[in-house]
Scaffold this motif. Structure first.
Motif, mmCIF file in Angstrom:
data_model
loop_
_atom_site.group_PDB
_atom_site.id
_atom_site.type_symbol
_atom_site.label_atom_id
_atom_site.label_comp_id
_atom_site.label_asym_id
_atom_site.label_seq_id
_atom_site.Cartn_x
_atom_site.Cartn_y
_atom_site.Cartn_z
ATOM 1 N N ASN A 43 61.759 -46.484 -31.404
ATOM 2 C CA ASN A 43 62.858 -45.414 -31.445
ATOM 3 C C ASN A 43 64.281 -46.016 -30.951
ATOM 4 O O ASN A 43 64.267 -46.327 -30.108
ATOM 5 C CB ASN A 43 62.630 -43.919 -30.946
ATOM 6 C CG ASN A 43 61.353 -43.309 -31.827
ATOM 7 O OD1 ASN A 43 61.603 -43.065 -33.031
ATOM 8 N ND2 ASN A 43 60.214 -43.193 -31.329
ATOM 9 N N ALA A 44 65.268 -45.613 -31.907
ATOM 10 C CA ALA A 44 66.766 -46.068 -31.530
ATOM 11 C C ALA A 44 67.172 -45.524 -30.063
ATOM 12 O O ALA A 44 67.689 -46.388 -29.358
ATOM 13 C CB ALA A 44 67.721 -45.336 -32.565
ATOM 14 N N GLU B 53 66.766 -49.836 -25.049
ATOM 15 C CA GLU B 53 66.731 -50.170 -23.972
ATOM 16 C C GLU B 53 65.745 -49.899 -22.833
ATOM 17 O O GLU B 53 65.002 -50.808 -21.891
ATOM 18 C CB GLU B 53 68.135 -49.771 -23.111
ATOM 19 C CG GLU B 53 69.467 -50.294 -23.977
ATOM 20 C CD GLU B 53 70.717 -49.960 -23.234
ATOM 21 O OE1 GLU B 53 70.311 -49.509 -21.986
ATOM 22 O OE2 GLU B 53 71.732 -50.191 -23.781
ATOM 23 N N LYS B 54 65.295 -48.729 -22.776
ATOM 24 C CA LYS B 54 63.812 -48.258 -21.982
ATOM 25 C C LYS B 54 62.827 -49.016 -22.212
ATOM 26 O O LYS B 54 61.973 -49.275 -21.537
ATOM 27 C CB LYS B 54 63.822 -46.638 -22.010
ATOM 28 C CG LYS B 54 62.730 -46.264 -21.165
ATOM 29 C CD LYS B 54 62.598 -44.778 -21.227
ATOM 30 C CE LYS B 54 61.692 -44.424 -22.649
ATOM 31 N NZ LYS B 54 61.057 -43.072 -22.734
ATOM 32 N N ASP B 55 62.626 -48.962 -23.516
ATOM 33 C CA ASP B 55 61.235 -49.785 -24.086
ATOM 34 C C ASP B 55 61.279 -51.311 -23.806
ATOM 35 O O ASP B 55 60.264 -51.680 -23.275
ATOM 36 C CB ASP B 55 61.065 -49.593 -25.536
ATOM 37 C CG ASP B 55 60.452 -48.067 -26.096
ATOM 38 O OD1 ASP B 55 60.571 -47.289 -25.064
ATOM 39 O OD2 ASP B 55 60.651 -47.945 -27.070
ATOM 40 N N ASP C 182 57.035 -44.214 -25.505
ATOM 41 C CA ASP C 182 57.481 -43.968 -27.031
ATOM 42 C C ASP C 182 56.612 -44.464 -28.045
ATOM 43 O O ASP C 182 55.463 -44.577 -27.403
ATOM 44 C CB ASP C 182 58.793 -45.162 -27.060
ATOM 45 C CG ASP C 182 59.653 -44.829 -28.151
ATOM 46 O OD1 ASP C 182 59.390 -44.002 -28.839
ATOM 47 O OD2 ASP C 182 60.315 -45.738 -28.514
ATOM 48 N N ASP C 183 56.834 -43.923 -29.169
ATOM 49 C CA ASP C 183 55.745 -44.325 -30.250
ATOM 50 C C ASP C 183 56.618 -45.221 -31.076
ATOM 51 O O ASP C 183 57.805 -45.526 -31.052
ATOM 52 C CB ASP C 183 55.460 -43.022 -31.029
ATOM 53 C CG ASP C 183 56.688 -42.221 -31.657
ATOM 54 O OD1 ASP C 183 57.787 -42.447 -31.133
ATOM 55 O OD2 ASP C 183 56.316 -41.407 -32.944
ATOM 56 N N LEU C 184 55.693 -46.061 -31.906
ATOM 57 C CA LEU C 184 56.221 -47.119 -32.377
ATOM 58 C C LEU C 184 55.409 -47.610 -33.727
ATOM 59 O O LEU C 184 54.126 -47.134 -33.794
ATOM 60 C CB LEU C 184 56.237 -48.663 -31.526
ATOM 61 C CG LEU C 184 54.856 -49.116 -31.216
ATOM 62 C CD1 LEU C 184 54.972 -50.402 -30.600
ATOM 63 C CD2 LEU C 184 54.361 -48.247 -29.917
ATOM 64 N N GLU D 258 77.241 -38.685 -33.969
ATOM 65 C CA GLU D 258 76.714 -39.504 -33.032
ATOM 66 C C GLU D 258 75.387 -39.387 -32.650
ATOM 67 O O GLU D 258 75.007 -37.991 -32.217
ATOM 68 C CB GLU D 258 77.567 -39.555 -31.617
ATOM 69 C CG GLU D 258 79.274 -39.907 -31.783
ATOM 70 C CD GLU D 258 79.887 -39.522 -30.533
ATOM 71 O OE1 GLU D 258 79.328 -39.367 -29.413
ATOM 72 O OE2 GLU D 258 80.979 -39.769 -30.719
ATOM 73 N N PHE D 259 74.519 -40.289 -32.832
ATOM 74 C CA PHE D 259 72.798 -40.225 -32.514
ATOM 75 C C PHE D 259 72.712 -41.631 -31.960
ATOM 76 O O PHE D 259 72.541 -42.635 -32.427
ATOM 77 C CB PHE D 259 72.419 -39.837 -33.708
ATOM 78 C CG PHE D 259 70.713 -39.665 -33.595
ATOM 79 C CD1 PHE D 259 70.307 -38.612 -32.791
ATOM 80 C CD2 PHE D 259 69.885 -40.642 -34.189
ATOM 81 C CE1 PHE D 259 68.864 -38.640 -32.638
ATOM 82 C CE2 PHE D 259 68.539 -40.542 -33.948
ATOM 83 C CZ PHE D 259 67.882 -39.663 -33.033
ATOM 84 N N ALA D 260 71.887 -41.534 -30.691
ATOM 85 C CA ALA D 260 71.255 -42.421 -30.068
ATOM 86 C C ALA D 260 72.115 -43.556 -29.904
ATOM 87 O O ALA D 260 71.737 -44.692 -30.234
ATOM 88 C CB ALA D 260 70.120 -42.770 -30.685
#
Length: 380
Positions: free
Chosen positions: A129-130, A134-136, A112-114, A36-38
């Motif tokens: 980033n995964a 939602e935050k972004d 975040d970076d993008l 499980e990741f992100a």
């Protein structure tokens, strides 16, 4: 044999349904170890992290990165919107060019970076980033009403694969032809697959040459298997999150949540090259400008271990007996065959040649600060 340390934390999902990417069934068929990741069920490895790492460095590997987020910005003020909310200079982008950037907060720290893709003068694709989707999206949404733009979250409608390594170009050329050979690093174009349009960019997160392809979820398995077939003669292998992490660390590519977050600024994270303070006003610019003028007090810097021991995220860093920092990323580097890491250090130590110590299992192991990237791919 030394084992690399995977530098991200695997999320424990409580009460929520863990998402599956469109390629989940392919991973199961190939015997991947899933984690499980992100919020997603993702392959951490297939045959092993070291083998997959070396495949990407010497041949070609393919990653499922469908968990990444994609936002589309459209409108008469799309440029102004993206320019204000990112640190890099969007004005430098031509149509079909890609740019690495970051979302700053009002305090100059990193949301975040993008990647920023310029589709046309009034349209941009933002790849995030995964773990931060939602935050972004919530962060960007706070500013939508101030600009003549629309913001759409296309993450659930987009599958993405990364094809990385010295044989990535030869592999993709067999499927898509001349557009692959002609594409420059950090540019993109559109390609056709079974009558559907996909976006293909010469980008990646491994330090190698390579491509990332974006498509509709229903096409993902067909494209995945087509690429595996095309790359068979070059030794292609599917690769998981473990190798992706060790590869990006060797190439000194930051991992959000480890090497930078909302407590660190872009300048402290060693990303001053994507922070264009002279481009005009943007969110957090005043704070960043002041920090640059006054001088940094700490900076993310690389080190190699002298003594035995693998540095891991969260381990303390010492100098002259005093605790001076913390390891943000660390691992055994399979290609370099040494133990490496990144840490926030006082600015006077953030230069090559300083001896430090890493607290490993109640002992202190010697290390030395070094210039990064640790690994840089050979020029063609």
């Amino acid at each position: 044999m030394k084992k690399p340390c995977v530098n991200f934390e695997l999320n424990k999902i409580k009460g929520d349904v863990v998402k599956k990417t469109p390629l989940y069934d392919e991973h199961i068929k190939l015997g991947a170890k899933m984690v499980e990741f992100a919020g997603f069920n993702m392959p951490v490895q297939y045959k092993g992290v070291i083998e997959e790492h070396m495949t990407v460095r010497t041949k070609v590997g393919m990653f499922d990165v469908s968990h990444m987020g994609e936002f589309r910005v459209k409108g008469n003020q799309a440029f102004d919107f993206v320019q204000y909310l990112t640190t890099n200079d969007v004005a430098k982008l031509s149509i079909k060019q890609v740019q690495y950037s970051a979302f700053p907060t009002e305090k100059g720290t990193v949301v975040d970076d993008l990647l920023v893709y310029k589709v046309n003068d009034n349209e941009y694709l933002l790849v995030v980033n995964a773990a931060n989707i939602e935050k972004d999206f919530a962060h960007l949404s706070k500013f939508v009403d101030k600009f003549d733009v629309s913001l759409t979250n296309e993450s659930d409608d987009t599958a993405q694969m990364a094809i990385q390594g010295p044989k990535a170009e030869d592999t993709m050329f067999k499927i898509f032809g001349d557009v692959v050979r002609e594409m420059k690093y950090y540019w993109f174009d559109y390609v056709e697959f079974e009558g559907e349009t996909c976006l293909l960019s010469r980008t990646g997160y491994t330090g190698e040459d390579g491509f990332e392809i974006y498509c509709k979820p229903e096409l993902a398995s067909k494209i995945w298997n087509k690429i595996l077939d095309a790359g068979e003669e070059f030794g292609i292998e599917p690769c998981g999150l473990g190798a992706r992490d060790t590869l990006r660390l060797e190439a000194r590519m930051n991992l959000y949540g480890n090497d930078m977050d909302e407590t660190t600024t872009v300048l402290e994270a060693g990303l001053g090259w994507i922070c264009k303070l002279d481009k005009g006003d943007f969110l957090g610019r005043d704070v960043l400008l002041k920090q640059k003028e006054e001088g940094l007090k700490r900076k993310l810097y690389g080190f190699e271990m002298i003594d035995k021991g693998i540095p891991r995220h969260g381990y303390p860093v010492f100098h002259n007996g005093e605790e001076v920092g913390v390891v943000t990323s660390g691992s055994y580097a399979p290609y370099l065959k040494k133990n490496i890491g990144l840490a926030y250090l006082p600015i006077e130590l953030a230069k090559a040649g300083n001896e430090i110590e890493i607290g490993i299992r109640k002992k202190r192991a010697k290390a030395i600060t070094v210039k990064t990237p640790f690994y840089k791919r050979p020029k063609k």
